[in-house]
Design a protein around this motif. Structure first.
Motif, PDB file in Angstrom:
ATOM      1  N   LEU A   1       0.829  -1.206   0.000  1.00  0.00           N
ATOM      2  CA  LEU A   1       0.000   0.000   0.000  1.00  0.00           C
ATOM      3  C   LEU A   1       0.864   1.257   0.000  1.00  0.00           C
ATOM      4  O   LEU A   1       0.544   2.250  -0.667  1.00  0.00           O
ATOM      5  N   ALA A   2       1.972   1.230   0.731  1.00  0.00           N
ATOM      6  CA  ALA A   2       2.885   2.375   0.722  1.00  0.00           C
ATOM      7  C   ALA A   2       3.463   2.600  -0.673  1.00  0.00           C
ATOM      8  O   ALA A   2       3.611   3.738  -1.133  1.00  0.00           O
ATOM      9  N   ASP A   3       3.787   1.509  -1.363  1.00  0.00           N
ATOM     10  CA  ASP A   3       4.270   1.635  -2.744  1.00  0.00           C
ATOM     11  C   ASP A   3       3.202   2.265  -3.632  1.00  0.00           C
ATOM     12  O   ASP A   3       3.499   3.116  -4.488  1.00  0.00           O
ATOM     13  N   GLU A   4       1.971   1.826  -3.446  1.00  0.00           N
ATOM     14  CA  GLU A   4       0.881   2.380  -4.232  1.00  0.00           C
ATOM     15  C   GLU A   4       0.731   3.872  -3.978  1.00  0.00           C
ATOM     16  O   GLU A   4       0.534   4.671  -4.912  1.00  0.00           O
ATOM     17  N   CYS A   5       0.829   4.280  -2.719  1.00  0.00           N
ATOM     18  CA  CYS A   5       0.742   5.701  -2.379  1.00  0.00           C
ATOM     19  C   CYS A   5       1.876   6.489  -3.038  1.00  0.00           C
ATOM     20  O   CYS A   5       1.646   7.580  -3.591  1.00  0.00           O
ATOM     21  N   ALA A   6       3.085   5.935  -2.986  1.00  0.00           N
ATOM     22  CA  ALA A   6       4.227   6.606  -3.608  1.00  0.00           C
ATOM     23  C   ALA A   6       4.038   6.759  -5.108  1.00  0.00           C
ATOM     24  O   ALA A   6       4.504   7.738  -5.710  1.00  0.00           O
ATOM     25  N   ASP A   7       3.343   5.825  -5.734  1.00  0.00           N
ATOM     26  CA  ASP A   7       3.091   5.890  -7.175  1.00  0.00           C
ATOM     27  C   ASP A   7       1.990   6.887  -7.526  1.00  0.00           C
ATOM     28  O   ASP A   7       2.065   7.557  -8.563  1.00  0.00           O
TER      29      ASP A   7
END
Length: 602
Positions: free
Chosen positions: A392-398
């Motif tokens: 989810l953190a990766d998704e937010c960063a994207d």
């Protein structure tokens, strides 16, 4: 009657038959919520679940809607309050002949929620003589079903769609009229006498027929269960009474079979009388769940916090998180309009919600703030949840550079400032979880870079020196009261945040309360949660006296409204409630403000 600090209130309906929203108290059993009016009429109860069709719906249809009235048979005055530290509601009726007490509960059992719905209403005469009249009519589910009555042995059964129920009563309650659409009864009591009427119901299931004496006894047992729960709450600072009352209201909104927390117990109560902003709030928002979990953690309600967090993390495992879900964890259906008058002729009346198809960046911050607080309280994440949060953190960063619908779920996607701050918050909490050994560290450096880029983007694009505030979105001169939350989120720059709070007070403040954003005052009332977010923010910025004064001003007004369950909004002129009720965001914002004023850790 116990000495809960609530005062007398009126019980008059308007010419069209509507009762003010603030004149309703809420009853609950961990599965559904009933709204009981100050005139003895239960006008809303969805059975068996909070999102089921209503058994009583006079709230939205004063002429033909279902209701369960218990009141004196002649003119009266009324005073009501909750029992202390309880969700059992007491109403004192006074007539020229005497005084009577109505005690109401959605009952629970010794082992928690009962496996059936049990609504109990005890009538007592405390002085003189009183005749109570009972008027029971069932909803037609917006003309999709036709209720009917039947007999099974000695029992009066009602059938409303898929709901099967019993109307149970003490022996001294006399039935005056009974047909497929209505039950009318009376009971005359003298000082010291009492009687109980109750509904036991379920959906497509066999029914237990409890003795009426057992149901009556469960009123007091349920009261004790509420008191036992409150005794476990942690708060020794000021305003404990207000904190407990809001905690009890939040507890009503937790759907115990799954741990979901609904936004409110009703649908289609308008944000502005006669206007179109009428939504179905009987769903579980990721945002509300996150805020409520944090509030429960701050006051030591560990079981409720854990149940709600488990529900939230399970939703993340189902793929890209939605803004909101049904209490069963399914996708929220789009709105369907019903041919119903609506509260004070405010239409449309709807089932479903447009938020089910929206994307809001705020869910990232809400989820990570919740997980961060859970760990900060000494708890531990499991490896599967940690892996899910990492993705989810990766998704937010994207995705943080994309537009979204924002916290207010507006139809126009924008680069909302609060949404960007929520993305910053999510990545900051993710980094903190890595540093606490609760999440894998593989992408920590990337999250740090994106966090810093978000902060720089906000300072470059969202600050307006001319306005002396962060604006609602770049290129706009609108203000957004939700930016008060940035202080709790520990966003950088206390000076700019303090100036933003001052601008919000100047331009969005109205009396003791605040509108959500610029220009909305012509469409709706003041959003109660915003005022308590402002209180909390000022306290966190070290403005203790100003925060306490703002809290006191707001609570002095609310203390004159009903019994302590609050709606979404308030008319700043009349102090009448607007929007769905009881509203979770309102009550959790009060809890957070009180905890912060008392010096509790975030």
């Amino acid at each position: 009657m116990t000495s809960s600090p609530r005062q007398s209130c009126g019980a008059e309906r308007d010419a069209a038959g509507y009762l003010p929203i603030e004149e309703y108290g809420a009853l609950g059993d961990g599965r559904a919520v009933a709204l009981s009016g100050a005139d003895g009429s239960i006008d809303w109860w969805c059975v068996p679940n909070i999102d089921s069709p209503p058994l009583f719906d006079r709230l939205l249809d004063p002429d033909d809607g279902g209701r369960f009235v218990v009141a004196p048979d002649r003119s009266y005055t009324v005073e009501r309050r909750y029992r202390e530290d309880s969700n059992v509601l007491e109403t004192v009726f006074a007539t020229e002949d005497g005084r009577g007490l109505l005690t109401e509960s959605l009952n629970s059992g010794t082992a928690g929620r009962l496996p059936w719905a049990e609504l109990a209403r005890r009538m007592e005469c405390v002085e003189g003589r009183m005749t109570f009249a009972v008027d029971l009519r069932f909803s037609r589910h917006w003309d999709t079903v036709n209720p009917y009555l039947s007999r099974a042995g000695h029992h009066d059964l009602f059938h409303v769609g898929t709901v099967l129920g019993l109307f149970l009563r003490s022996d001294n309650v006399r039935i005056d009229e009974m047909d497929d659409t209505r039950i009318r009864a009376t009971v005359t009591l003298t000082a010291g006498e009492r009687a109980t009427v109750a509904i036991v119901a379920g959906e497509n299931e066999p029914l237990i027929v409890p003795p009426i004496a057992d149901i009556d006894a469960r009123i007091d047992r349920s009261d004790q269960e509420w008191r036992d729960w409150v005794a476990l709450l942690r708060h020794d600072g000021p305003h404990r009474g207000e904190l407990v009352r809001s905690a009890l209201a939040l507890k009503l909104l937790l759907y115990s079979p799954t741990g979901a927390i609904v936004a409110a117990a009703t649908t289609s109560l308008p944000e502005g009388i006669g206007g179109p902003k009428n939504w179905d709030y009987r769903f579980a928002w990721i945002r509300d769940a996150g805020y409520t979990i944090k509030a429960f953690l701050r006051i030591g309600a560990w079981g409720e916090a854990k149940a709600a967090l488990t529900w939230l993390l399970q939703r993340l495992g189902d793929g890209q998180p939605q803004v909101c879900y049904t209490v069963g964890g399914d996708r929220v259906p789009p709105p369907v309009e019903l041919d119903v008058p609506g509260w004070r002729a405010s239409r449309p009346v709807v089932l479903g919600n447009i938020a089910g198809d929206q994307h809001q960046h705020g869910i990232y911050g809400d989820i990570f703030e919740t997980a961060g607080r859970f760990v900060a309280c000494g708890n531990v994440l499991d490896s599967a949840s940690a892996e899910t949060l990492s993705h989810l953190a990766d998704e937010c960063a994207d995705r943080w550079r994309l537009k979204d619908a924002g916290i207010w779920e507006l139809p126009q996607d924008e680069h909302y400032t609060m949404s960007k701050i929520s993305c910053w918050q999510a990545l900051q909490r993710a980094i903190e979880l890595v540093d606490a050994g609760q999440m894998p560290s593989t992408c920590r450096d990337r999250w740090m870079r994106e966090r810093d880029r978000i902060a720089a983007w906000i300072d470059e694009h969202c600050w307006s020196e001319a306005r002396g505030a962060y604006v609602m979105y770049p290129g706009s001169d609108m203000l957004d009261a939700s930016l008060a939350l940035a202080v709790r989120f520990r966003f950088d720059g206390s000076d700019r945040l303090a100036r933003t709070l001052d601008a919000i007070d100047r331009e969005l403040g109205k009396g003791a309360f605040h509108y959500r954003y610029s220009g909305v005052e012509h469409e709706e009332g003041c959003f109660l949660a915003c005022t308590f977010w402002m209180v909390e923010a000022r306290a966190l910025l070290g403005q203790a006296e100003r925060a306490e004064a703002a809290f006191t001003a707001a609570m002095e007004v609310l203390g004159g409204c009903g019994v302590g369950t609050y709606a979404e909004m308030i008319d700043p002129e009349t102090h009448g409630f607007l929007g769905n009720t009881p509203q979770g965001l309102t009550h959790l914002a009060i809890i957070q403000a009180i905890a912060t004023l008392g010096g509790a850790d975030l």
